[in-house]
Design a protein around this motif. Sequence first.
Motif, mmCIF file in Angstrom:
data_model
loop_
_atom_site.group_PDB
_atom_site.id
_atom_site.type_symbol
_atom_site.label_atom_id
_atom_site.label_comp_id
_atom_site.label_asym_id
_atom_site.label_seq_id
_atom_site.Cartn_x
_atom_site.Cartn_y
_atom_site.Cartn_z
ATOM 1 N N LEU A 34 -97.732 3.157 52.123
ATOM 2 C CA LEU A 34 -96.452 2.467 52.223
ATOM 3 C C LEU A 34 -95.758 2.602 50.875
ATOM 4 O O LEU A 34 -96.322 2.234 49.839
ATOM 5 C CB LEU A 34 -96.670 0.998 52.566
ATOM 6 N N LEU A 35 -94.527 3.126 50.888
ATOM 7 C CA LEU A 35 -93.840 3.505 49.661
ATOM 8 C C LEU A 35 -92.419 2.942 49.638
ATOM 9 O O LEU A 35 -91.926 2.407 50.624
ATOM 10 C CB LEU A 35 -93.781 5.038 49.556
ATOM 11 N N ALA A 36 -91.771 3.084 48.490
ATOM 12 C CA ALA A 36 -90.348 2.755 48.373
ATOM 13 C C ALA A 36 -89.690 3.823 47.521
ATOM 14 O O ALA A 36 -90.283 4.298 46.536
ATOM 15 C CB ALA A 36 -90.152 1.375 47.748
ATOM 16 N N ASP A 37 -88.482 4.232 47.901
ATOM 17 C CA ASP A 37 -87.773 5.207 47.077
ATOM 18 C C ASP A 37 -87.202 4.525 45.839
ATOM 19 O O ASP A 37 -87.379 3.312 45.644
ATOM 20 C CB ASP A 37 -86.712 5.956 47.891
ATOM 21 N N ARG A 38 -86.529 5.260 44.986
ATOM 22 C CA ARG A 38 -86.094 4.676 43.712
ATOM 23 C C ARG A 38 -84.950 3.679 43.863
ATOM 24 O O ARG A 38 -84.618 2.959 42.912
ATOM 25 C CB ARG A 38 -85.733 5.780 42.725
ATOM 26 N N ASP A 39 -84.355 3.591 45.063
ATOM 27 C CA ASP A 39 -83.346 2.565 45.334
ATOM 28 C C ASP A 39 -83.921 1.372 46.083
ATOM 29 O O ASP A 39 -83.203 0.438 46.428
ATOM 30 C CB ASP A 39 -82.183 3.152 46.142
ATOM 31 N N GLY A 40 -85.235 1.414 46.374
ATOM 32 C CA GLY A 40 -85.886 0.279 47.008
ATOM 33 C C GLY A 40 -86.062 0.356 48.509
ATOM 34 O O GLY A 40 -86.625 -0.555 49.113
ATOM 35 N N ALA A 41 -85.582 1.419 49.150
ATOM 36 C CA ALA A 41 -85.753 1.570 50.594
ATOM 37 C C ALA A 41 -87.221 1.868 50.904
ATOM 38 O O ALA A 41 -87.814 2.770 50.319
ATOM 39 C CB ALA A 41 -84.859 2.682 51.128
ATOM 40 N N THR A 42 -87.791 1.116 51.836
ATOM 41 C CA THR A 42 -89.209 1.233 52.164
ATOM 42 C C THR A 42 -89.437 2.265 53.266
ATOM 43 O O THR A 42 -88.687 2.317 54.242
ATOM 44 C CB THR A 42 -89.763 -0.125 52.622
ATOM 45 N N PHE A 43 -90.485 3.059 53.091
ATOM 46 C CA PHE A 43 -90.876 4.031 54.117
ATOM 47 C C PHE A 43 -92.368 4.285 53.993
ATOM 48 O O PHE A 43 -93.006 3.899 53.015
ATOM 49 C CB PHE A 43 -90.088 5.341 53.958
ATOM 50 N N GLY A 44 -92.935 4.904 55.010
ATOM 51 C CA GLY A 44 -94.354 5.217 54.987
ATOM 52 C C GLY A 44 -94.580 6.695 55.165
ATOM 53 O O GLY A 44 -93.688 7.445 55.574
ATOM 54 N N ILE A 45 -95.799 7.148 54.843
ATOM 55 C CA ILE A 45 -96.196 8.520 55.111
ATOM 56 C C ILE A 45 -97.499 8.501 55.893
ATOM 57 O O ILE A 45 -98.294 7.567 55.778
ATOM 58 C CB ILE A 45 -96.363 9.344 53.823
ATOM 59 N N TRP A 46 -97.709 9.535 56.678
ATOM 60 C CA TRP A 46 -98.906 9.640 57.485
ATOM 61 C C TRP A 46 -99.434 11.078 57.446
ATOM 62 O O TRP A 46 -98.687 12.023 57.713
ATOM 63 C CB TRP A 46 -98.625 9.242 58.926
ATOM 64 N N GLN A 47 -100.697 11.225 57.094
ATOM 65 C CA GLN A 47 -101.378 12.510 57.108
ATOM 66 C C GLN A 47 -102.444 12.472 58.205
ATOM 67 O O GLN A 47 -103.348 11.639 58.154
ATOM 68 C CB GLN A 47 -102.052 12.783 55.763
ATOM 69 N N GLY A 48 -102.324 13.355 59.198
ATOM 70 C CA GLY A 48 -103.346 13.395 60.240
ATOM 71 C C GLY A 48 -102.772 13.359 61.633
ATOM 72 O O GLY A 48 -101.583 13.572 61.855
ATOM 73 N N PHE A 74 -84.436 13.540 46.659
ATOM 74 C CA PHE A 74 -85.672 12.770 46.458
ATOM 75 C C PHE A 74 -86.634 12.985 47.624
ATOM 76 O O PHE A 74 -87.792 13.375 47.435
ATOM 77 C CB PHE A 74 -85.329 11.284 46.312
ATOM 78 N N TYR A 75 -86.153 12.733 48.839
ATOM 79 C CA TYR A 75 -87.035 12.839 50.000
ATOM 80 C C TYR A 75 -87.426 14.292 50.276
ATOM 81 O O TYR A 75 -88.548 14.562 50.723
ATOM 82 C CB TYR A 75 -86.365 12.223 51.230
ATOM 83 N N GLY A 76 -86.501 15.206 50.018
ATOM 84 C CA GLY A 76 -86.812 16.613 50.241
ATOM 85 C C GLY A 76 -87.963 17.093 49.383
ATOM 86 O O GLY A 76 -88.830 17.848 49.836
ATOM 87 N N GLU A 77 -88.005 16.632 48.135
ATOM 88 C CA GLU A 77 -89.092 17.016 47.237
ATOM 89 C C GLU A 77 -90.399 16.332 47.601
ATOM 90 O O GLU A 77 -91.483 16.868 47.364
ATOM 91 C CB GLU A 77 -88.704 16.685 45.795
ATOM 92 N N ILE A 78 -90.306 15.132 48.186
ATOM 93 C CA ILE A 78 -91.517 14.404 48.598
ATOM 94 C C ILE A 78 -92.095 15.000 49.872
ATOM 95 O O ILE A 78 -93.312 15.183 50.002
ATOM 96 C CB ILE A 78 -91.191 12.908 48.856
ATOM 97 N N LEU A 79 -91.209 15.317 50.826
ATOM 98 C CA LEU A 79 -91.621 15.645 52.188
ATOM 99 C C LEU A 79 -91.486 17.125 52.539
ATOM 100 O O LEU A 79 -91.651 17.505 53.693
ATOM 101 C CB LEU A 79 -90.796 14.808 53.179
ATOM 102 N N ASP A 80 -91.203 17.957 51.534
ATOM 103 C CA ASP A 80 -91.123 19.416 51.740
ATOM 104 C C ASP A 80 -90.051 19.814 52.739
ATOM 105 O O ASP A 80 -90.243 20.711 53.571
ATOM 106 C CB ASP A 80 -92.484 19.977 52.182
#
Length: 271
Positions: A123-137, A167-173
């Motif tokens: 569970l993460l937040a971007d640099r402006d505070g918006a919360t999002f999650g990531i899932w591997q699997g 920001f998200y493009g570099e995180i999520l390819d």
Amino acid sequence: MNHDSTTGGAPRGEDVVSTHSVFGAPCWVSLTSRDLQATQEFYTAVLGWRWRTAKLGEHFRIALAGGVPVAGIAAVASMWQMAVAWTPYFAVRDADVAVSRVRERGGTAAVGPLSFPPGRAALLADRDGATFGIWQGDLVTNWEAWRQAAPTFARLHTRDAFDAAMFYGEILDWATGEPGCCEVEYDGGEVLLRSEGDVVARIDSGAVEAAPDPSVRPHWQIHFTVTEVPACARAAEKHGGSVLREDGEREAILRDADGAQFTVTARGVCC
């Protein structure tokens, strides 16, 4: 505190199928709640969902739309002093790499990565505070079936859409040209995220970082496809929620009885 619960019902190994062909796109949504029974009753009335238990325990449920698992509900907001909110999860190849990238770029890793066999979540937040999650699997259900069953797409309201897209493009390819990655399209002041040609997320400018109203601060908004928008809006009001904005039969922004905000969009309306 048991941090496993703070991912708010991230996908676990229940009837899993491979989703390794999709990366960078929203692949699951979760909701934190104060009252599990009240939350189930609200979303059954508004969205017609049914429910099944989750292996995480008595405070968790899996929402079903037409028999398809579409969301995780976790009644942990009061126990862990968490905000009541909907959170999108994005599919990634490597959770550790994604979390490292978030930290390197000024974001925050609130929880994880944690192991939820057969995958991992954070569970993460971007640099402006918006919360999002990531899932591997693997996921609870097939990605395309999941997306068409209920969540049409996720929309990020943020200060600067183009900065957020970087920001998200570099995180999520995003837009890397690798198999399964998402493509980015710039449409006026908006950024569109496409997977196999379909819009799966949008990023809009205009949110204010320090706004007193949470709906004006940077945040991800989940959109659900419904047959009749007005009927959903009236059901929300009848069951303790509220209508923040209603655009005829096309779309309505709703708030559930707990305060979590979401959008219902008429089936067939372009996202």
